[in-house]
Design a protein around this motif. Structure first.
Motif, mmCIF file in Angstrom:
data_model
loop_
_atom_site.group_PDB
_atom_site.id
_atom_site.type_symbol
_atom_site.label_atom_id
_atom_site.label_comp_id
_atom_site.label_asym_id
_atom_site.label_seq_id
_atom_site.Cartn_x
_atom_site.Cartn_y
_atom_site.Cartn_z
ATOM 1 N N ALA A 112 0.856 -1.178 0.000
ATOM 2 C CA ALA A 112 0.000 0.000 0.000
ATOM 3 C C ALA A 112 0.892 1.228 0.000
ATOM 4 N N LYS A 113 0.588 2.166 -0.850
ATOM 5 C CA LYS A 113 1.387 3.373 -0.940
ATOM 6 C C LYS A 113 0.491 4.569 -0.658
ATOM 7 N N LEU A 114 0.904 5.395 0.290
ATOM 8 C CA LEU A 114 0.145 6.598 0.581
ATOM 9 C C LEU A 114 0.498 7.629 -0.457
ATOM 10 N N SER A 115 -0.497 8.075 -1.213
ATOM 11 C CA SER A 115 -0.245 9.034 -2.291
ATOM 12 C C SER A 115 -1.238 10.172 -2.188
ATOM 13 N N SER A 116 -0.800 11.359 -2.498
ATOM 14 C CA SER A 116 -1.730 12.485 -2.460
ATOM 15 C C SER A 116 -2.524 12.512 -3.744
ATOM 16 N N LYS A 117 -3.792 12.838 -3.617
ATOM 17 C CA LYS A 117 -4.666 12.994 -4.778
ATOM 18 C C LYS A 117 -5.274 14.372 -4.652
ATOM 19 N N LEU A 118 -4.769 15.331 -5.368
ATOM 20 C CA LEU A 118 -5.175 16.706 -5.138
ATOM 21 C C LEU A 118 -5.962 17.277 -6.301
ATOM 22 N N SER A 138 -6.226 20.977 -7.622
ATOM 23 C CA SER A 138 -5.253 22.007 -7.283
ATOM 24 C C SER A 138 -5.468 23.307 -8.005
ATOM 25 N N VAL A 139 -5.181 24.371 -7.308
ATOM 26 C CA VAL A 139 -4.776 25.599 -7.943
ATOM 27 C C VAL A 139 -3.322 25.714 -7.529
ATOM 28 N N SER A 140 -2.660 26.847 -7.841
ATOM 29 C CA SER A 140 -1.266 26.948 -7.457
ATOM 30 C C SER A 140 -1.169 26.861 -5.941
ATOM 31 N N LEU A 141 -0.188 26.104 -5.458
ATOM 32 C CA LEU A 141 -0.054 25.888 -4.021
ATOM 33 C C LEU A 141 0.834 26.956 -3.410
ATOM 34 N N ARG A 142 0.478 27.377 -2.209
ATOM 35 C CA ARG A 142 1.369 28.293 -1.509
ATOM 36 C C ARG A 142 2.036 27.531 -0.372
ATOM 37 N N GLY A 143 3.155 28.029 0.099
ATOM 38 C CA GLY A 143 3.891 27.322 1.138
ATOM 39 C C GLY A 143 3.082 27.234 2.418
ATOM 40 N N ILE A 144 2.963 26.045 2.969
ATOM 41 C CA ILE A 144 2.246 25.837 4.215
ATOM 42 C C ILE A 144 3.229 25.207 5.197
ATOM 43 N N PHE A 176 -0.569 19.755 0.266
ATOM 44 C CA PHE A 176 -1.697 20.543 0.732
ATOM 45 C C PHE A 176 -2.265 21.438 -0.357
ATOM 46 N N HIS A 177 -3.551 21.729 -0.233
ATOM 47 C CA HIS A 177 -4.142 22.853 -0.938
ATOM 48 C C HIS A 177 -4.046 24.040 -0.009
ATOM 49 N N GLY A 178 -3.332 25.081 -0.380
ATOM 50 C CA GLY A 178 -3.423 26.327 0.361
ATOM 51 C C GLY A 178 -4.738 26.997 0.008
ATOM 52 N N ASN A 179 -5.431 27.531 0.999
ATOM 53 C CA ASN A 179 -6.745 28.115 0.778
ATOM 54 C C ASN A 179 -6.640 29.635 0.763
ATOM 55 N N TYR A 180 -6.767 30.231 -0.399
ATOM 56 C CA TYR A 180 -6.644 31.672 -0.528
ATOM 57 C C TYR A 180 -7.844 32.420 0.040
ATOM 58 N N ALA A 181 -8.924 31.695 0.338
ATOM 59 C CA ALA A 181 -10.100 32.331 0.936
ATOM 60 C C ALA A 181 -10.076 32.241 2.459
ATOM 61 N N PHE A 182 -8.988 31.706 3.018
ATOM 62 C CA PHE A 182 -8.878 31.535 4.469
ATOM 63 C C PHE A 182 -8.889 32.884 5.163
ATOM 64 N N GLU A 183 -9.688 32.976 6.226
ATOM 65 C CA GLU A 183 -9.782 34.206 7.003
ATOM 66 C C GLU A 183 -9.524 33.893 8.468
ATOM 67 N N GLY A 184 -8.646 34.666 9.098
ATOM 68 C CA GLY A 184 -8.426 34.518 10.523
ATOM 69 C C GLY A 184 -9.622 35.037 11.300
ATOM 70 N N ILE A 185 -9.665 34.685 12.571
ATOM 71 C CA ILE A 185 -10.767 35.137 13.417
ATOM 72 C C ILE A 185 -10.273 36.268 14.303
ATOM 73 N N GLY A 186 -10.905 37.410 14.209
ATOM 74 C CA GLY A 186 -10.571 38.533 15.067
ATOM 75 C C GLY A 186 -11.405 38.506 16.332
ATOM 76 N N ASP A 187 -11.070 39.383 17.259
ATOM 77 C CA ASP A 187 -11.803 39.420 18.527
ATOM 78 C C ASP A 187 -13.303 39.614 18.318
ATOM 79 N N GLU A 188 -13.632 40.438 17.283
ATOM 80 C CA GLU A 188 -15.049 40.735 17.067
ATOM 81 C C GLU A 188 -15.814 39.523 16.539
ATOM 82 N N ASP A 189 -15.066 38.517 16.019
ATOM 83 C CA ASP A 189 -15.730 37.320 15.482
ATOM 84 C C ASP A 189 -15.957 36.251 16.548
ATOM 85 N N LEU A 190 -15.295 36.390 17.689
ATOM 86 C CA LEU A 190 -15.370 35.332 18.707
ATOM 87 C C LEU A 190 -16.667 35.420 19.506
#
Length: 450
Positions: free
Chosen positions: A408-414, A416-422, A436-450
């Motif tokens: 058994a071989k573990l292989s990634s199946k992606l 993809s768009v262009s990947l960014r360093g993670i 990995f897929h880097g997610n360009y739509a990723f948003e951090g959570i600010g204090d107002e979102d908690l």
């Protein structure tokens, strides 16, 4: 020969010399500084260890090409895979009739060539239905497995590097069909589709089907209102009401297993509204529901355990024994990221859904129009717009060797768009950062979102 698998199913078989020919053609078109390095030729016969080393090198090469937006989206690369698919399945180029299903079970029969690619078949179906050119891009062809109750289990969205007729017939199973469905997530785009009679009818048929199969939740009063609108043939009003219902516009997946909130939980996953919705059955038999927003997923990956085949080269490619997993790293709170894993044969399709949601969000953020994401007619030929990031699923290569033990071989199946360093997280089952897929739509959570 090397087997190229796409989504756990044999796509084609190619020789080293064919891949070398592809490499040289890409270098000629795009330049040596753009195309990844190719495994060198060897003068002497390869040892088993060298065979495996070359296979791994070729796999990395194919994935690197596929993940490059320019190379992976090139006609040179995609036509190579289409031609190899046709040759492997030994299906000659000839005129055939292909059945494409609509959501209401209606069959659309189109006359195509066996060598017609996905866009050609989509255009043929649109032409048969009289769907206007500027609405064609709102729809896609999907490979599905039809269950006994008439419902559909989604396998994948048909890609630009495959021939739909060859893809479905090579599975040798009448349960596999091709279906036409809308391929966007934001229900505000329904307005564009409903402007035309055919678009309205397709959207209406899909909505009715999703309600009948329990994908969209309806209470008794809503059901009565919908029934009344159906009897009046008020299709637009029917859709408007359906848009207010829970899970409208979602794709529902087959029951599977997740490790959230604890290992071994059975779950039904639905994708829509820029999220993955979980209906989890805990070991205590309690049902809990929750959603994971795509904007809170820092990255994700699809992995598979691929058994090496020791069977004859003609063994059925439709019988996939591949174990697929989708894992995403989720921002649970301001400073806490956690990996969530879904084990499902539909992991590739889940990944494609996530990527297409991200694509839509990014077009919106940039102030673009969804129409720009879709097809444009250039010199009489339909072409994808530059702003559409095509979802890609890089192939996996293996070279079966009867003298070796199955492994058994573990292989990634992606997809993809262009990947960014993670950077590596502390997850114990991390694989390389390039998986990995880097997610360009990723948003951090600010204090107002908690």
């Amino acid at each position: 020969a090397y087997n190229i698998h796409v989504n756990g199913v044999l796509h084609c078989r190619v020789r080293y010399s064919q891949l070398l020919g592809l490499h040289e053609q890409l270098r000629k078109e795009y330049g040596a500084n753009v195309v990844p390095a190719f495994p060198p030729k060897k003068i002497f016969t390869l040892t088993p260890a060298e065979v495996e080393q070359r296979r791994e090198q070729l796999e990395k090469y194919m994935q690197a090409v596929r993940q490059d937006q320019m190379l992976g989206g090139s006609e040179t690369f995609n036509s190579f895979l289409r031609k190899a698919q046709q040759e492997t399945q030994q299906i000659p180029t000839e005129e055939v009739v292909l059945e494409v299903l609509l959501s209401n079970g209606q069959k659309v029969k189109v006359t195509i060539l066996t060598s017609d690619q996905t866009e050609d078949v989509l255009e043929a179906v649109a032409s048969k239905l009289d769907l206007p050119d500027d609405l064609v891009g709102y729809f896609s062809l999907f490979l599905v497995r039809q269950t006994k109750d008439g419902a559909f289990s989604f396998v994948r969205k048909l890609q630009e590097f495959e021939l739909p007729y060859v893809s479905v017939t090579s599975l040798h199973n009448p349960e596999f069909r091709i279906i036409l469905r809308k391929s966007y997530w934001d229900s505000s785009y329904d307005d564009d589709v409903m402007e035309h009679r055919v678009g309205l009818n397709l959207l209406y048929a899909q909505t009715v089907s999703d309600i009948e199969h329990g994908w969209i939740l309806v209470n008794k009063e809503q059901h009565r209102q919908l029934k009344s609108l159906q009897e009046k043939v008020s299709k637009k009003e029917f859709i408007r009401l359906a848009q207010t219902l829970k899970y409208y516009g979602y794709l529902k997946f087959d029951p599977c297993v997740t490790d959230f909130p604890e290992k071994g939980c059975h779950v039904v996953v639905s994708a829509g509204n820029n999220e993955l919705n979980f209906q989890v059955r805990l070991p205590s038999e309690q049902i809990k529901e929750g959603s994971f927003k795509v904007t809170r997923m820092r990255c994700w990956r699809v992995t598979s355990s691929v058994p090496m085949s020791n069977g004859p080269s003609g063994s059925s490619p439709g019988k996939s024994e591949v174990k697929l997993e989708l894992a995403f790293e989720y921002l649970m709170s301001k400073d806490r990221l956690q990996w969530v894993t879904i084990t499902s044969p539909q992991a590739i399709m889940l990944s494609i859904c996530l990527q297409s949601m991200v694509d839509e969000l990014m077009v919106k953020k940039s102030g673009g129009s969804i129409r720009k994401m879709f097809r444009r007619r250039v010199n009489g030929a339909l072409r994808r717009s530059d702003s559409q990031q095509a979802v890609k699923s890089p192939p996996l290569l293996d070279s079966p060797d009867a003298s070796r033990e199955p492994m058994a071989k573990l292989s990634s199946k992606l997809t993809s768009v262009s990947l960014r360093g993670i950077s590596h997280s502390s997850s114990a089952n991390d694989v390389g950062a390039n998986d990995f897929h880097g997610n360009y739509a990723f948003e951090g959570i600010g204090d107002e979102d908690l």
